[in-house]
Design a protein around this motif. Sequence first.
Motif, PDB file in Angstrom:
ATOM      1  N   ALA A 113      43.504  97.601  50.024  1.00 45.26           N
ATOM      2  CA  ALA A 113      44.321  96.884  49.120  1.00 45.26           C
ATOM      3  C   ALA A 113      43.604  97.201  47.697  1.00 45.26           C
ATOM      4  CB  ALA A 113      44.124  95.296  48.398  1.00 45.26           C
ATOM      5  N   GLN A 114      44.632  97.895  46.971  1.00 43.65           N
ATOM      6  CA  GLN A 114      44.240  97.938  45.600  1.00 43.65           C
ATOM      7  C   GLN A 114      42.607  97.822  45.364  1.00 43.65           C
ATOM      8  OE1 GLN A 114      44.570 101.838  44.356  1.00 43.65           O
ATOM      9  NE2 GLN A 114      46.150 101.283  44.612  1.00 43.65           N
ATOM     10  N   GLU A 115      42.312  96.684  44.927  1.00 43.29           N
ATOM     11  CA  GLU A 115      41.730  95.609  44.461  1.00 43.29           C
ATOM     12  C   GLU A 115      41.160  94.758  45.879  1.00 43.29           C
ATOM     13  OE1 GLU A 115      39.958  93.353  40.171  1.00 43.29           O
ATOM     14  OE2 GLU A 115      42.127  94.395  40.260  1.00 43.29           O
ATOM     15  N   GLU A 116      42.039  93.127  45.188  1.00 45.18           N
ATOM     16  CA  GLU A 116      41.759  92.249  46.425  1.00 45.18           C
ATOM     17  C   GLU A 116      43.204  92.400  47.444  1.00 45.18           C
ATOM     18  OE1 GLU A 116      39.739  90.989  46.030  1.00 45.18           O
ATOM     19  OE2 GLU A 116      37.783  91.249  44.696  1.00 45.18           O
ATOM     20  N   PRO A 117      42.882  91.873  48.524  1.00 48.15           N
ATOM     21  CA  PRO A 117      43.710  92.074  49.222  1.00 48.15           C
ATOM     22  C   PRO A 117      45.293  90.296  49.228  1.00 48.15           C
ATOM     23  CG  PRO A 117      41.883  92.139  50.602  1.00 48.15           C
ATOM     24  CD  PRO A 117      41.298  91.927  48.970  1.00 48.15           C
ATOM     25  N   THR A 118      46.201  90.628  49.396  1.00 42.42           N
ATOM     26  CA  THR A 118      46.475  89.198  49.530  1.00 42.42           C
ATOM     27  C   THR A 118      46.178  88.122  49.332  1.00 42.42           C
ATOM     28  OG1 THR A 118      48.420  89.956  51.275  1.00 42.42           O
ATOM     29  CG2 THR A 118      48.464  91.012  48.490  1.00 42.42           C
ATOM     30  N   THR A 119      46.817  86.482  49.907  1.00 43.34           N
ATOM     31  CA  THR A 119      46.820  85.745  50.359  1.00 43.34           C
ATOM     32  C   THR A 119      47.664  85.807  52.523  1.00 43.34           C
ATOM     33  OG1 THR A 119      48.641  84.320  49.703  1.00 43.34           O
ATOM     34  CG2 THR A 119      46.395  84.158  48.481  1.00 43.34           C
ATOM     35  N   VAL A 120      47.195  85.028  52.730  1.00 43.40           N
ATOM     36  CA  VAL A 120      47.897  84.762  54.267  1.00 43.40           C
ATOM     37  C   VAL A 120      49.387  84.734  53.794  1.00 43.40           C
ATOM     38  CG1 VAL A 120      47.980  83.721  55.845  1.00 43.40           C
ATOM     39  CG2 VAL A 120      45.932  84.330  55.400  1.00 43.40           C
ATOM     40  N   ALA A 121      48.997  83.633  53.271  1.00 44.56           N
ATOM     41  CA  ALA A 121      50.873  83.741  52.600  1.00 44.56           C
ATOM     42  C   ALA A 121      51.618  83.994  51.411  1.00 44.56           C
ATOM     43  CB  ALA A 121      50.800  81.810  51.379  1.00 44.56           C
ATOM     44  N   PHE A 147      45.996 101.406  52.668  1.00 43.33           N
ATOM     45  CA  PHE A 147      47.077 100.395  53.270  1.00 43.33           C
ATOM     46  C   PHE A 147      48.533 100.932  52.806  1.00 43.33           C
ATOM     47  CE2 PHE A 147      46.377  99.938  49.243  1.00 43.33           C
ATOM     48  CZ  PHE A 147      46.823  99.210  47.655  1.00 43.33           C
ATOM     49  N   THR A 148      47.787 102.027  51.626  1.00 41.75           N
ATOM     50  CA  THR A 148      49.165 102.862  51.460  1.00 41.75           C
ATOM     51  C   THR A 148      49.610 103.827  52.538  1.00 41.75           C
ATOM     52  OG1 THR A 148      48.403 103.795  50.250  1.00 41.75           O
ATOM     53  CG2 THR A 148      48.370 102.619  48.703  1.00 41.75           C
ATOM     54  N   ASP A 171      25.294 104.772  55.907  1.00 42.81           N
ATOM     55  CA  ASP A 171      25.794 105.322  56.815  1.00 42.81           C
ATOM     56  C   ASP A 171      26.456 103.994  58.048  1.00 42.81           C
ATOM     57  OD1 ASP A 171      24.859 108.155  56.445  1.00 42.81           O
ATOM     58  OD2 ASP A 171      22.889 107.166  57.338  1.00 42.81           O
ATOM     59  N   ILE A 172      26.833 103.318  57.616  1.00 38.07           N
ATOM     60  CA  ILE A 172      27.626 102.788  58.038  1.00 38.07           C
ATOM     61  C   ILE A 172      29.216 102.326  58.484  1.00 38.07           C
ATOM     62  CG2 ILE A 172      29.557 101.845  55.394  1.00 38.07           C
ATOM     63  CD1 ILE A 172      29.272  98.630  56.365  1.00 38.07           C
ATOM     64  N   ASP A 173      29.091 102.191  60.051  1.00 41.51           N
ATOM     65  CA  ASP A 173      29.842 103.269  61.166  1.00 41.51           C
ATOM     66  C   ASP A 173      31.744 102.423  60.663  1.00 41.51           C
ATOM     67  OD1 ASP A 173      28.196 104.201  63.251  1.00 41.51           O
ATOM     68  OD2 ASP A 173      27.473 102.501  61.855  1.00 41.51           O
ATOM     69  N   LEU A 174      31.797 101.236  59.870  1.00 38.10           N
ATOM     70  CA  LEU A 174      33.413 100.911  60.111  1.00 38.10           C
ATOM     71  C   LEU A 174      32.994  99.959  58.947  1.00 38.10           C
ATOM     72  CD1 LEU A 174      35.525  99.875  61.376  1.00 38.10           C
ATOM     73  CD2 LEU A 174      34.621  97.733  62.782  1.00 38.10           C
ATOM     74  N   LEU A 175      33.948  99.945  57.970  1.00 42.62           N
ATOM     75  CA  LEU A 175      34.127  99.232  56.981  1.00 42.62           C
ATOM     76  C   LEU A 175      35.857  98.954  57.021  1.00 42.62           C
ATOM     77  CD1 LEU A 175      32.855  97.665  54.065  1.00 42.62           C
ATOM     78  CD2 LEU A 175      33.372 100.327  53.212  1.00 42.62           C
ATOM     79  N   ILE A 176      35.970  97.879  56.407  1.00 45.06           N
ATOM     80  CA  ILE A 176      37.501  96.951  56.001  1.00 45.06           C
ATOM     81  C   ILE A 176      38.101  96.394  54.794  1.00 45.06           C
ATOM     82  CG2 ILE A 176      39.623  95.788  57.809  1.00 45.06           C
ATOM     83  CD1 ILE A 176      38.609  97.647  59.725  1.00 45.06           C
ATOM     84  N   GLY A 177      38.615  96.665  54.045  1.00 51.02           N
ATOM     85  CA  GLY A 177      38.455  95.176  53.004  1.00 51.02           C
ATOM     86  C   GLY A 177      39.556  95.563  51.291  1.00 51.02           C
ATOM     87  N   GLY A 178      39.302  95.500  50.744  1.00 52.97           N
ATOM     88  CA  GLY A 178      40.423  95.494  49.720  1.00 52.97           C
ATOM     89  C   GLY A 178      39.318  96.467  48.652  1.00 52.97           C
ATOM     90  N   GLY A 179      39.745  96.770  47.813  1.00 49.89           N
ATOM     91  CA  GLY A 179      38.737  97.477  46.766  1.00 49.89           C
ATOM     92  C   GLY A 179      39.029  99.467  46.186  1.00 49.89           C
TER      93      GLY A 179
END
Length: 358
Positions: free
Chosen positions: A211-219, A190-191, A154-162
């Motif tokens: 991201a769909q898979e891995e998020p982009t770099t900072v650059a 993100f879409t 029951d994770i309350d918050l999840l932010i990341g790619g994948g």
Amino acid sequence: MKSVLLLFLFLFSFGAPKPAIVSSKPKNIILLIGDGMGLAQISAGYYANDQKINLEKFPVTGLVMTHSSSHLITDSAAGATAYACGCKTYNGAIGMNAKKKRCLTLLEAAEQHGLATGMVVTCSVTHATPAAFIAHVESRSASEDIARFFLETDIDLLIGGGLKFFNDRKTDTRNLYHELTQKGYSVSSFTEKKLPELTFLPTQPLVWFGAQEEPTTVAEGRDWLPFAAEMAPVFLRQRSAKGFFMMLEGSQIDWACHANEGPRAVQEVLDFNSAIGKILEFAQADGETLVIVTADHETGGLALEQGASPDSLDLAFNTKEHTAVFVPVFAYGPGSEMFSGIMDNTSIYEKMRVLLGF
Ligand code: MG
Ligand code: ZN
């Protein structure tokens, strides 16, 4: 003679090792992991940032031994499992001990005790570091298998790619994106919307895929980690009166160092540094939050060498792999005093568990 014996007993009892005295216990713990962030990566960030880094604001520092049960040089799966479960395990293991048995993670234990939980990462949420806090699989490469486990908590918050491991699965026909929605989550990606455009209702748990898979770099334009670091603790504090446990990872410091790209590594360190700054601001105002910053291992065998001009830095890598050097740990807030000295990575888990009273 009797008094000599008493004196001996007196001295002996005071000389015996005592359990560490904890002055105060935190209500919340925020664990920040810079993947691959050794002392050289931190130093490079410091010098590249006008000789400033938020880690200077931490009153307690220590050193962490990172070896796994199978190798002198750990991978991120075994490294994160050590922090998540408190056991040394083999490289590649996700939430499994060395005997390939499931281990209860601190995030799962926090949930069982009624705390709110969250993870914010700049890799796919199924990648080794976040996966080790929530999933139990024998191999880190089983991304779709790992994604299933987010539905079992029951994770309350999840932010990341994948995102694709949830809504475009090859190993089964499930759509975990819809299943999360059905379970009551506010889910988006993100879409549809940028992270700052979302409405954060404390009444609803939230998942955002960057991201769909891995998020982009900072650059390449990834800019949401500092914002996520600012909103996540505020959001989680509203989710439970009992407190929260959160893990935030600067995931791509490791990747830049695997690629032996110095400037990119510095950018990723400084992005993580901005997130650390936001977390510290929260903890300073909150007063009941322990913040721990560490790494799972060093990557690249980075050395800081003299550049062409007197004040320029040349970043020299020694390997494209991880190394076995100790990594630093920094602590701020109630219970922080427990994190000084040299310790095993598994003892970071042990200290967090004791401080949360589990
Ligand atoms: Mg990682
Ligand atoms: Zn790595």
